[in-house]
Design an enzyme around this catalytic site. Structure first.
Site, short mmCIF file in Angstrom:
data_model
loop_
_atom_site.label_atom_id
_atom_site.label_comp_id
_atom_site.label_asym_id
_atom_site.label_seq_id
_atom_site.Cartn_x
_atom_site.Cartn_y
_atom_site.Cartn_z
N ARG A 34 -0.83 -9.27 -21.33
CA ARG A 34 -1.64 -8.71 -22.60
C ARG A 34 -0.88 -7.74 -23.57
O ARG A 34 -1.16 -7.50 -24.62
CB ARG A 34 -3.17 -8.30 -22.09
CG ARG A 34 -2.98 -7.06 -21.58
CD ARG A 34 -4.42 -6.61 -20.79
NE ARG A 34 -5.43 -6.73 -21.84
CZ ARG A 34 -5.82 -5.92 -22.77
NH1 ARG A 34 -4.78 -4.82 -22.79
NH2 ARG A 34 -6.61 -6.20 -23.65
N ASP A 37 -7.20 0.57 -25.75
CA ASP A 37 -7.88 0.44 -24.46
C ASP A 37 -7.81 1.66 -23.67
O ASP A 37 -7.14 2.41 -24.07
CB ASP A 37 -6.59 -0.70 -23.61
CG ASP A 37 -6.93 -2.12 -24.16
OD1 ASP A 37 -7.95 -2.42 -24.72
OD2 ASP A 37 -5.85 -2.80 -23.98
N PRO A 60 0.98 -1.22 0.00
CA PRO A 60 -0.03 -0.01 -0.09
C PRO A 60 0.81 1.21 0.04
O PRO A 60 0.37 2.20 -0.42
CB PRO A 60 -0.93 -0.10 1.00
CG PRO A 60 -0.72 -1.55 1.65
CD PRO A 60 0.50 -2.25 1.25
#
Length: 258
Positions: A154, A169, A89
């Site tokens: 991808r 995209d 985080p």
């Protein structure tokens, strides 16, 4: 591309990466995935990999030595030096620009923490970069690692059946994607916009660009902050905004929040 997963549950990421585009990239030899479990390098009958944190407080911390030995074995498995990312985080927020950079690396290693995290000394000595996938807390880094594996897979050349689809995209050019439609033309939920059925490729490209600008302005205005729009993009967005204020000017879309 080679990706190494250092985790108490490497099979979790392995299963996530077995389907869809990521699975196809692996089948085509474009991506290899290798799991490493620190527990395999822990000593004692219980193969302990965590202990209480110094200073008190709840939770446990992953120990240095099992991780150090695990990382050493991982690094020795291939002569290529891995870029080691700790899912945290406290890390840099993952975005598409960073995904493209990671996808270009020949070897990437992802370190998944558990409990309260990893002993800070190991992070300082071993980790190249910390990355966060969002401002929320997960039970461990495995989901974040699976996200990174999917995003970089991808982008490997040959992973997508149509390479142009990645270029269109969301976020690839800093904008959200335009709406997409398929058959049938007429449906209870509405009609496919006429421009998409016109066969006029220039008009279609213009409509898609305008819709991408409009959606970004409505849903993610932060992406446009500080961005210098081209004259053509500014014209498209201004035209769309006028249509929202004047129902006679064109088809209605989502109302902007003023």
């Amino acid at each position: 591309m080679r990706i190494d997963i250092v985790s108490l549950f490497p099979e979790f990421v392995e299963q996530c990466a077995a389907f869809g585009v990521t699975g196809r990239a692996r089948e085509r030899g474009l991506l290899s995935l290798h799991g490493w479990n620190p527990r395999d390098h822990a000593g004692g009958n219980y193969r302990k990999v965590d202990d209480r944190t110094f200073g008190g407080g709840p939770g446990m911390v992953m120990l240095v030595e099992p991780l150090r030995l695990c990382l050493a074995a991982m690094r020795a498995a291939d002569p290529l030096r891995p870029h080691l990312v700790y899912l945290s985080p406290q890390g840099r927020r993952l975005d598409q620009a960073r995904v493209r950079e990671l996808a270009a690396l020949p070897r990437l290693a992802l370190l998944c923490g558990r409990y309260e995290g990893v002993d800070e000394r190991l992070l300082q000595a071993e980790v190249d970069e910390e990355i966060s996938i969002g401002d929320y807390v997960l039970s461990g880094g495995e989901l974040g690692a699976a996200v990174i594996v999917d995003t970089v897979a991808r982008l490997q050349e040959g992973a997508l059946n149509d390479a142009a689809s990645a270029a269109e995209d969301s976020f690839e050019d800093g904008l959200l994607d335009c709406p997409h439609y398929s058959h049938p033309v007429e449906h209870l939920y509405g009609t496919v916009p006429e421009v998409l059925r016109s066969g006029n490729h220039a008009a279609i490209a213009r409509w898609r660009r305008q819709q991408a600008l409009a959606r970004t302005w409505l849903r993610r205005p932060d992406l446009l902050e500080g961005r210098e729009l081209s004259r053509a993009d500014r014209k498209l967005l201004d035209e769309w905004l006028r249509e929202q204020d004047d129902p006679q000017a064109g088809p209605q879309g989502e109302r902007p929040v003023r």
